[in-house]
Design an enzyme around this catalytic site. Structure first.
Site, mmCIF file in Angstrom:
data_model
loop_
_atom_site.group_PDB
_atom_site.id
_atom_site.type_symbol
_atom_site.label_atom_id
_atom_site.label_comp_id
_atom_site.label_asym_id
_atom_site.label_seq_id
_atom_site.Cartn_x
_atom_site.Cartn_y
_atom_site.Cartn_z
ATOM 1 N N SER A 177 0.797 -1.240 0.000
ATOM 2 C CA SER A 177 0.000 0.000 0.000
ATOM 3 C C SER A 177 0.823 1.280 0.000
ATOM 4 C CB SER A 177 -0.961 0.009 1.189
ATOM 5 O OG SER A 177 -2.055 -0.844 0.939
ATOM 6 N N LYS A 199 0.025 3.691 -2.723
ATOM 7 C CA LYS A 199 -1.004 4.727 -2.639
ATOM 8 C C LYS A 199 -0.427 6.141 -2.524
ATOM 9 C CE LYS A 199 -4.636 1.735 -0.750
ATOM 10 N NZ LYS A 199 -4.004 0.481 -0.328
ATOM 11 N N SER A 259 -5.771 3.591 4.279
ATOM 12 C CA SER A 259 -5.191 2.708 3.270
ATOM 13 C C SER A 259 -6.273 1.904 2.556
ATOM 14 C CB SER A 259 -4.159 1.763 3.907
ATOM 15 O OG SER A 259 -3.301 1.222 2.928
#
Length: 309
Positions: free
Chosen positions: A89, A92, A142
């Site tokens: 993640s 992101k 997230s």
């Protein structure tokens, strides 16, 4: 002592660290604070972090690490810094940068019909919600569903959004980076190096909206009419707990293991760390931060002599 002699005597013997402005940037000293240029940034240096105690170095389980001083470019610690790993993640960070480039944060986005797995903020199909709240969901919680909605609503859809993510990486000179999806799920070809990740994060933190969002501990997102609430708590356990930590992003998958990008500012000393493939991302990032701030001293440079390496 000439600067280069000082560097050779105090810094170059450190096996875990490298001094980028000597080995990479081609620094030329003058009687004014030197200016040198990397592919991504121009540095004006008046102080240089110098390792004062080399008796011990952190022993980390992380497979890849890159920690450096944002103002001088000096690398404190690196391990497999240019080897590719699954970003999980931490992807992101770039998803958010592309979203911030395209969306007005007050713009209302209809989620449509989407498919998402893993961490989610709890979006409903055909929910109307602001781009701002989607980016908060993306970076604070997230949320993979937020990543999918932002990508699907982009002109040309998800594939065009991922292409824009790769263009953004090239724009930030992260040439060893490639994305196949916006949420960070393990995918063949989805990869980034610790060095690229740290450099991307350092540029992201220059964006006011991005920096504000990743520094937020708790947030409540709402749909357009306020009938649906999404309560979120930042996944970054160091935020608000470790002095100076102001972000940036967590990441985890079974294959990637634990990833964490950390930005810290103590007394104007700004440090960025990218830790990848760790068994204890929070503990090891904190250990590395404390080692840096305890063992390095930011010293004024001596410009009494002019030399050109």
């Amino acid at each position: 002592m000439k600067l280069l002699e000082f560097i050779k005597a105090r810094i170059l013997p450190i096996s875990a660290c490298s001094l980028l402005f000597v080995t990479t940037f081609g620094l030329t000293l003058t009687k004014k604070p030197p200016v040198y240029v990397t592919r991504a940034k121009t540095y004006n240096v008046s102080k240089l972090p110098v390792l004062m105690d080399s008796s011990s170095f952190p022993v980390l389980s992380a497979q890849g690490v890159y920690a450096y001083d944002l103002d001088s470019g000096v690398v404190f610690y690196e391990k497999n810094a240019q080897s590719p790993f699954f970003p999980a993640s931490t992807t992101k960070i770039v998803t958010a940068l592309v979203a911030l480039d395209y969306y007005d944060l007050d713009q209302i986005v209809n989620t449509g019909v989407f498919k998402a797995t893993g961490s989610q903020m709890g979006l409903s199909w055909n929910e109307n919600i602001s781009a701002r709240d989607l980016v908060y969901g993306l970076l604070v919680h997230s949320a993979n569903d937020a990543a999918e909605v932002l990508a699907n609503s982009y002109p040309g859809g998800k594939s065009a959004f991922v292409a824009a993510m790769n263009s953004k990486a090239r724009e930030l000179h992260a040439y060893a980076t490639n994305f196949e999806n916006p949420s960070g799920l393990d995918d063949s070809g989805q990869e980034i190096t610790p060095k690229d990740l740290a450099r991307i994060a350092s540029q992201a933190m220059l964006e006011r909206d991005f920096a504000n969002i990743v520094g937020t501990k708790e947030y409540v997102a709402k749909n357009e009419d306020g009938t649906i609430l999404h309560h979120m708590t930042n996944r970054n356990e160091l935020l608000g707990e470790v002095p100076g930590v102001l972000g940036v992003k967590t990441g985890w998958t079974p294959e990637a293991r634990e990833n964490l990008v950390t930005y810290a500012n103590r007394d104007g000393r700004r440090v960025m760390i990218a830790l990848m493939g760790s068994q204890d991302r929070f503990g090891e990032s904190q250990e590395l931060l404390e080692w840096i701030f305890t063992n390095f001293e930011w010293k004024e440079l001596d410009y009494s002599e002019v030399s050109s390496p």
